[in-house]
Design a protein around this motif. Structure first.
Motif, short mmCIF file in Angstrom:
data_model
loop_
_atom_site.label_atom_id
_atom_site.label_comp_id
_atom_site.label_asym_id
_atom_site.label_seq_id
_atom_site.Cartn_x
_atom_site.Cartn_y
_atom_site.Cartn_z
N ALA A 59 71.11 -70.32 72.75
CA ALA A 59 70.22 -70.39 73.95
C ALA A 59 69.58 -71.54 74.19
N ASP A 60 68.93 -72.26 73.12
CA ASP A 60 68.15 -73.21 73.10
C ASP A 60 68.83 -74.61 73.76
N LEU A 61 70.00 -74.78 73.20
CA LEU A 61 70.81 -75.92 73.80
C LEU A 61 71.54 -75.73 75.13
N THR A 62 71.93 -74.41 75.49
CA THR A 62 72.16 -74.31 76.93
C THR A 62 70.91 -74.40 77.91
N ALA A 63 69.76 -74.07 77.53
CA ALA A 63 68.81 -74.38 78.25
C ALA A 63 68.29 -75.66 78.48
N LEU A 64 68.20 -76.52 77.38
CA LEU A 64 67.89 -77.89 77.32
C LEU A 64 68.53 -78.64 78.33
N ALA A 65 69.92 -78.34 78.18
CA ALA A 65 70.96 -79.04 79.39
C ALA A 65 70.64 -78.63 80.68
N ALA A 66 70.46 -77.40 80.84
CA ALA A 66 70.09 -76.84 82.22
C ALA A 66 68.91 -77.84 82.71
N VAL A 67 67.90 -77.63 81.97
CA VAL A 67 66.47 -78.38 82.37
C VAL A 67 66.78 -79.83 82.51
N GLU A 68 67.35 -80.55 81.81
CA GLU A 68 67.98 -82.05 81.77
C GLU A 68 68.54 -82.15 83.07
N LYS A 69 69.56 -81.24 83.52
CA LYS A 69 70.40 -81.37 84.62
C LYS A 69 69.73 -81.21 85.87
N HIS A 70 68.86 -80.21 85.85
CA HIS A 70 67.69 -80.06 87.00
C HIS A 70 66.59 -80.97 87.25
N TYR A 71 65.76 -81.53 86.24
CA TYR A 71 64.75 -82.31 86.35
C TYR A 71 65.11 -83.85 86.01
N GLY A 72 66.32 -83.88 85.25
CA GLY A 72 66.79 -85.51 84.85
C GLY A 72 66.22 -85.81 83.83
N HIS A 73 65.32 -84.90 82.85
CA HIS A 73 64.87 -85.27 81.50
C HIS A 73 64.45 -83.77 81.05
N VAL A 74 63.82 -84.01 79.82
CA VAL A 74 63.23 -82.49 79.09
C VAL A 74 62.03 -83.00 78.78
N ASN A 75 61.13 -83.69 79.22
CA ASN A 75 59.79 -83.90 78.92
C ASN A 75 58.96 -82.50 79.43
N GLY A 76 58.27 -82.04 78.76
CA GLY A 76 57.45 -80.80 78.88
C GLY A 76 57.99 -79.64 78.36
N ALA A 77 59.64 -79.39 78.51
CA ALA A 77 60.20 -78.58 77.79
C ALA A 77 60.55 -78.55 76.45
N SER A 78 60.29 -80.00 76.02
CA SER A 78 60.49 -80.15 74.55
C SER A 78 59.17 -79.86 73.93
N ASP A 79 57.93 -79.74 74.69
CA ASP A 79 56.89 -79.30 74.23
C ASP A 79 56.80 -78.01 73.38
N LEU A 80 57.69 -77.05 73.72
CA LEU A 80 58.07 -75.81 73.12
C LEU A 80 58.50 -75.93 71.70
N PHE A 81 59.04 -76.88 71.28
CA PHE A 81 59.73 -77.29 69.96
C PHE A 81 58.60 -77.80 69.09
N SER A 82 57.44 -78.13 69.52
CA SER A 82 56.52 -79.00 68.66
C SER A 82 55.66 -78.12 67.81
#
Length: 166
Positions: A143-166
């Motif tokens: 689910a994480d990998l699928t979600a990261l791909a969707a966020v990157e596709k929509h926003y063009g980056h995963v900045n902010g979303a990656s904050d959840l993994f820190s």
């Protein structure tokens, strides 16, 4: 059955709160980035309590609690959470978890002598049990990998979303 399941958590009617409209909008944006089957629908629900949780259930229902919204650092992080829950539905994780729960319930009913039909029926009708069953680490990773791909596709980056993994 889907409406009955969801109704255990919130009152489902034609009214949508501002929060639910916003969550639905983000859910639609994330869904558009994912390869969902045409017949698969996503229903976003806002739960007005302090619980810091989000979860996906049978029938494409996703519940986001106010407590979780209050700690989200940005929209990208919230989009990641929503995409993660959509990914669980996309990969049919709630169905798998429910099936695993029914098998466990049947086993317990057999060894304890409780009427299996009544025990399993109670499990299926108790939507709260779905969240207790949980998903495996492998399902969470998928689910994480699928979600990261969707966020990157929509926003063009995963900045902010990656904050959840820190």
């Amino acid at each position: 059955m889907e409406r009955e399941l969801a109704a255990k958590f919130i009152s489902i009617d034609d009214y949508q709160s501002d929060e639910e409209i916003y969550l639905t909008s983000l859910g639609e944006k994330m869904s558009a980035q994912m390869a969902l089957p045409e017949e698969m629908q996503i229903f976003m629900h806002y739960v007005d309590d302090e619980v810091k949780n989000a979860f996906a259930t049978l029938g494409g229902h996703i519940f986001i609690h106010r407590g979780l919204l209050e700690i989200m650092p940005n929209e990208n992080a919230l989009s990641m959470v929503i995409a993660h829950e959509i990914a669980h539905i996309q990969h049919r994780h709630p169905v798998i978890a429910m099936g695993r729960g029914v098998v466990i319930a049947l086993f317990l009913a057999t060894i304890t002598g409780i009427n299996g039909d009544r025990f399993v029926g109670g499990l299926v009708n108790n939507a709260g049990m779905i969240t207790v069953l949980g998903f495996s680490r492998e399902q969470e990773r998928e689910a994480d990998l699928t979600a990261l791909a969707a966020v990157e596709k929509h926003y063009g980056h995963v900045n902010g979303a990656s904050d959840l993994f820190s």
